[in-house]
Design a protein around this motif. Structure first.
Motif, PDB file in Angstrom:
ATOM      1  N   LYS A   1      -6.389  -7.160 105.365  1.00  0.00           N
ATOM      2  CA  LYS A   1      -6.029  -7.474 103.975  1.00  0.00           C
ATOM      3  C   LYS A   1      -4.753  -8.315 103.920  1.00  0.00           C
ATOM      4  O   LYS A   1      -4.675  -9.287 103.174  1.00  0.00           O
ATOM      5  CB  LYS A   1      -5.876  -6.181 103.180  1.00  0.00           C
ATOM      6  CG  LYS A   1      -7.188  -5.413 103.017  1.00  0.00           C
ATOM      7  CD  LYS A   1      -6.963  -4.047 102.405  1.00  0.00           C
ATOM      8  CE  LYS A   1      -8.227  -3.222 102.360  1.00  0.00           C
ATOM      9  NZ  LYS A   1      -8.722  -2.811 103.664  1.00  0.00           N
ATOM     10  N   GLU A   2      -3.746  -7.938 104.727  1.00  0.00           N
ATOM     11  CA  GLU A   2      -2.468  -8.654 104.709  1.00  0.00           C
ATOM     12  C   GLU A   2      -2.628 -10.126 105.102  1.00  0.00           C
ATOM     13  O   GLU A   2      -1.918 -10.984 104.591  1.00  0.00           O
ATOM     14  CB  GLU A   2      -1.479  -7.989 105.665  1.00  0.00           C
ATOM     15  CG  GLU A   2      -0.949  -6.669 105.173  1.00  0.00           C
ATOM     16  CD  GLU A   2      -0.063  -5.948 106.186  1.00  0.00           C
ATOM     17  OE1 GLU A   2       0.538  -4.947 105.819  1.00  0.00           O
ATOM     18  OE2 GLU A   2       0.019  -6.401 107.360  1.00  0.00           O
ATOM     19  N   GLN A   3      -3.551 -10.396 106.030  1.00  0.00           N
ATOM     20  CA  GLN A   3      -3.766 -11.767 106.488  1.00  0.00           C
ATOM     21  C   GLN A   3      -4.817 -12.503 105.649  1.00  0.00           C
ATOM     22  O   GLN A   3      -5.219 -13.612 105.991  1.00  0.00           O
ATOM     23  CB  GLN A   3      -4.166 -11.766 107.965  1.00  0.00           C
ATOM     24  CG  GLN A   3      -3.072 -11.229 108.872  1.00  0.00           C
ATOM     25  CD  GLN A   3      -3.489 -11.192 110.329  1.00  0.00           C
ATOM     26  OE1 GLN A   3      -4.180 -12.091 110.814  1.00  0.00           O
ATOM     27  NE2 GLN A   3      -3.070 -10.155 111.039  1.00  0.00           N
ATOM     28  N   ASN A   4      -5.299 -11.852 104.582  1.00  0.00           N
ATOM     29  CA  ASN A   4      -6.283 -12.448 103.671  1.00  0.00           C
ATOM     30  C   ASN A   4      -7.535 -12.911 104.432  1.00  0.00           C
ATOM     31  O   ASN A   4      -8.076 -13.988 104.163  1.00  0.00           O
ATOM     32  CB  ASN A   4      -5.658 -13.595 102.876  1.00  0.00           C
ATOM     33  CG  ASN A   4      -6.494 -13.963 101.665  1.00  0.00           C
ATOM     34  OD1 ASN A   4      -7.153 -13.105 101.071  1.00  0.00           O
ATOM     35  ND2 ASN A   4      -6.480 -15.232 101.294  1.00  0.00           N
ATOM     36  N   LEU A   5      -7.979 -12.097 105.385  1.00  0.00           N
ATOM     37  CA  LEU A   5      -9.113 -12.493 106.223  1.00  0.00           C
ATOM     38  C   LEU A   5     -10.459 -12.332 105.523  1.00  0.00           C
ATOM     39  O   LEU A   5     -11.479 -12.758 106.048  1.00  0.00           O
ATOM     40  CB  LEU A   5      -9.070 -11.717 107.541  1.00  0.00           C
ATOM     41  CG  LEU A   5      -7.835 -12.025 108.388  1.00  0.00           C
ATOM     42  CD1 LEU A   5      -7.748 -11.084 109.575  1.00  0.00           C
ATOM     43  CD2 LEU A   5      -7.829 -13.472 108.846  1.00  0.00           C
ATOM     44  N   GLY A   6     -10.461 -11.757 104.345  1.00  0.00           N
ATOM     45  CA  GLY A   6     -11.687 -11.670 103.564  1.00  0.00           C
ATOM     46  C   GLY A   6     -12.034 -12.985 102.871  1.00  0.00           C
ATOM     47  O   GLY A   6     -13.111 -13.116 102.284  1.00  0.00           O
ATOM     48  N   ASP A   7     -11.133 -13.956 102.949  1.00  0.00           N
ATOM     49  CA  ASP A   7     -11.336 -15.275 102.328  1.00  0.00           C
ATOM     50  C   ASP A   7     -12.555 -15.947 102.966  1.00  0.00           C
ATOM     51  O   ASP A   7     -12.569 -16.242 104.155  1.00  0.00           O
ATOM     52  CB  ASP A   7     -10.080 -16.121 102.532  1.00  0.00           C
ATOM     53  CG  ASP A   7     -10.171 -17.496 101.886  1.00  0.00           C
ATOM     54  OD1 ASP A   7     -11.290 -17.927 101.503  1.00  0.00           O
ATOM     55  OD2 ASP A   7      -9.123 -18.150 101.771  1.00  0.00           O
ATOM     56  N   SER A   8     -13.578 -16.191 102.155  1.00  0.00           N
ATOM     57  CA  SER A   8     -14.827 -16.772 102.678  1.00  0.00           C
ATOM     58  C   SER A   8     -14.662 -18.226 103.122  1.00  0.00           C
ATOM     59  O   SER A   8     -15.553 -18.782 103.758  1.00  0.00           O
ATOM     60  CB  SER A   8     -15.938 -16.671 101.631  1.00  0.00           C
ATOM     61  OG  SER A   8     -15.562 -17.373 100.463  1.00  0.00           O
ATOM     62  N   ASN A   9     -13.534 -18.855 102.802  1.00  0.00           N
ATOM     63  CA  ASN A   9     -13.295 -20.237 103.223  1.00  0.00           C
ATOM     64  C   ASN A   9     -12.752 -20.347 104.639  1.00  0.00           C
ATOM     65  O   ASN A   9     -12.641 -21.457 105.171  1.00  0.00           O
ATOM     66  CB  ASN A   9     -12.328 -20.927 102.256  1.00  0.00           C
ATOM     67  CG  ASN A   9     -12.944 -21.104 100.884  1.00  0.00           C
ATOM     68  OD1 ASN A   9     -14.101 -21.491 100.765  1.00  0.00           O
ATOM     69  ND2 ASN A   9     -12.183 -20.797  99.860  1.00  0.00           N
ATOM     70  N   LEU A  10     -12.389 -19.217 105.252  1.00  0.00           N
ATOM     71  CA  LEU A  10     -11.853 -19.260 106.614  1.00  0.00           C
ATOM     72  C   LEU A  10     -12.960 -19.625 107.607  1.00  0.00           C
ATOM     73  O   LEU A  10     -14.092 -19.150 107.496  1.00  0.00           O
ATOM     74  CB  LEU A  10     -11.244 -17.908 107.001  1.00  0.00           C
ATOM     75  CG  LEU A  10      -9.989 -17.500 106.228  1.00  0.00           C
ATOM     76  CD1 LEU A  10      -9.577 -16.085 106.597  1.00  0.00           C
ATOM     77  CD2 LEU A  10      -8.859 -18.475 106.501  1.00  0.00           C
ATOM     78  N   SER A  11     -12.615 -20.440 108.569  1.00  0.00           N
ATOM     79  CA  SER A  11     -13.589 -20.850 109.588  1.00  0.00           C
ATOM     80  C   SER A  11     -13.724 -19.771 110.652  1.00  0.00           C
ATOM     81  O   SER A  11     -12.875 -18.880 110.779  1.00  0.00           O
ATOM     82  CB  SER A  11     -13.133 -22.155 110.253  1.00  0.00           C
ATOM     83  OG  SER A  11     -11.967 -21.911 111.027  1.00  0.00           O
ATOM     84  N   ASP A  12     -14.785 -19.878 111.449  1.00  0.00           N
ATOM     85  CA  ASP A  12     -14.966 -18.957 112.571  1.00  0.00           C
ATOM     86  C   ASP A  12     -13.771 -19.038 113.508  1.00  0.00           C
ATOM     87  O   ASP A  12     -13.296 -18.016 114.011  1.00  0.00           O
ATOM     88  CB  ASP A  12     -16.248 -19.285 113.342  1.00  0.00           C
ATOM     89  CG  ASP A  12     -17.508 -18.870 112.580  1.00  0.00           C
ATOM     90  OD1 ASP A  12     -17.396 -18.243 111.504  1.00  0.00           O
ATOM     91  OD2 ASP A  12     -18.611 -19.168 113.093  1.00  0.00           O
ATOM     92  N   GLU A  13     -13.273 -20.243 113.735  1.00  0.00           N
ATOM     93  CA  GLU A  13     -12.125 -20.425 114.630  1.00  0.00           C
ATOM     94  C   GLU A  13     -10.891 -19.692 114.100  1.00  0.00           C
ATOM     95  O   GLU A  13     -10.134 -19.105 114.876  1.00  0.00           O
ATOM     96  CB  GLU A  13     -11.816 -21.910 114.827  1.00  0.00           C
ATOM     97  CG  GLU A  13     -12.863 -22.671 115.624  1.00  0.00           C
ATOM     98  CD  GLU A  13     -14.142 -22.996 114.833  1.00  0.00           C
ATOM     99  OE1 GLU A  13     -14.119 -22.949 113.569  1.00  0.00           O
ATOM    100  OE2 GLU A  13     -15.170 -23.267 115.473  1.00  0.00           O
ATOM    101  N   GLN A  14     -10.689 -19.724 112.779  1.00  0.00           N
ATOM    102  CA  GLN A  14      -9.544 -19.031 112.191  1.00  0.00           C
ATOM    103  C   GLN A  14      -9.691 -17.514 112.331  1.00  0.00           C
ATOM    104  O   GLN A  14      -8.716 -16.810 112.609  1.00  0.00           O
ATOM    105  CB  GLN A  14      -9.387 -19.413 110.715  1.00  0.00           C
ATOM    106  CG  GLN A  14      -8.887 -20.838 110.524  1.00  0.00           C
ATOM    107  CD  GLN A  14      -8.957 -21.273 109.069  1.00  0.00           C
ATOM    108  OE1 GLN A  14     -10.023 -21.226 108.443  1.00  0.00           O
ATOM    109  NE2 GLN A  14      -7.815 -21.678 108.523  1.00  0.00           N
TER     110      GLN A  14
END
Length: 116
Positions: free
Chosen positions: A67-80
């Motif tokens: 949650k802190e790293q906002n990893l639920g953001d669907s715009n993040l790439s696989d690499e990210q």
């Protein structure tokens, strides 16, 4: 004799149960304490390929760091997402067993028997 690489967290009950189950088999176990020795991006990509899943499917989405790293953001790439797992290995689902060119997540621990 089959060698199993186990990405293991000794503080995790499922990880300990998976290790115990593997110890009952006639296999050699190479334990990787991934919180101390984080896998590389290449290691994670190889595991994802063996599991045939996306990076997010290998992530512990309920961890505070997710949650802190906002990893639920669907715009993040696989690499990210893979980079996040490299930098914060606590985010990686556990335990992961690798043997015979295949991988399995030990949730439940019996899942790992399929790759032996």
């Amino acid at each position: 004799m089959t060698t199993v690489t186990l990405y293991h967290n000794p503080r995790c009950s499922k990880s300990r149960q998976t290790l115990a189950l593997l110890e009952e088999q006639s296999v050699q176990i190479d334990i990787v304490e991934y919180l101390k020795n984080a896998p590389t991006a290449e290691d994670i990509q190889a595991i994802l390929t063996m599991l045939a899943v996306s990076p997010r499917a290998l992530m512990r989405t309920k961890e505070t760091e997710y949650k802190e790293q906002n990893l639920g953001d669907s715009n993040l790439s696989d690499e990210q997402l893979i980079a996040a797992m490299v930098n914060t290995p606590k985010l990686i689902e556990r335990p992961i067993a690798i043997a015979n060119g295949k991988a399995a997540v030990g949730r439940p621990p019996e899942n790992v028997l399929a790759i032996l």
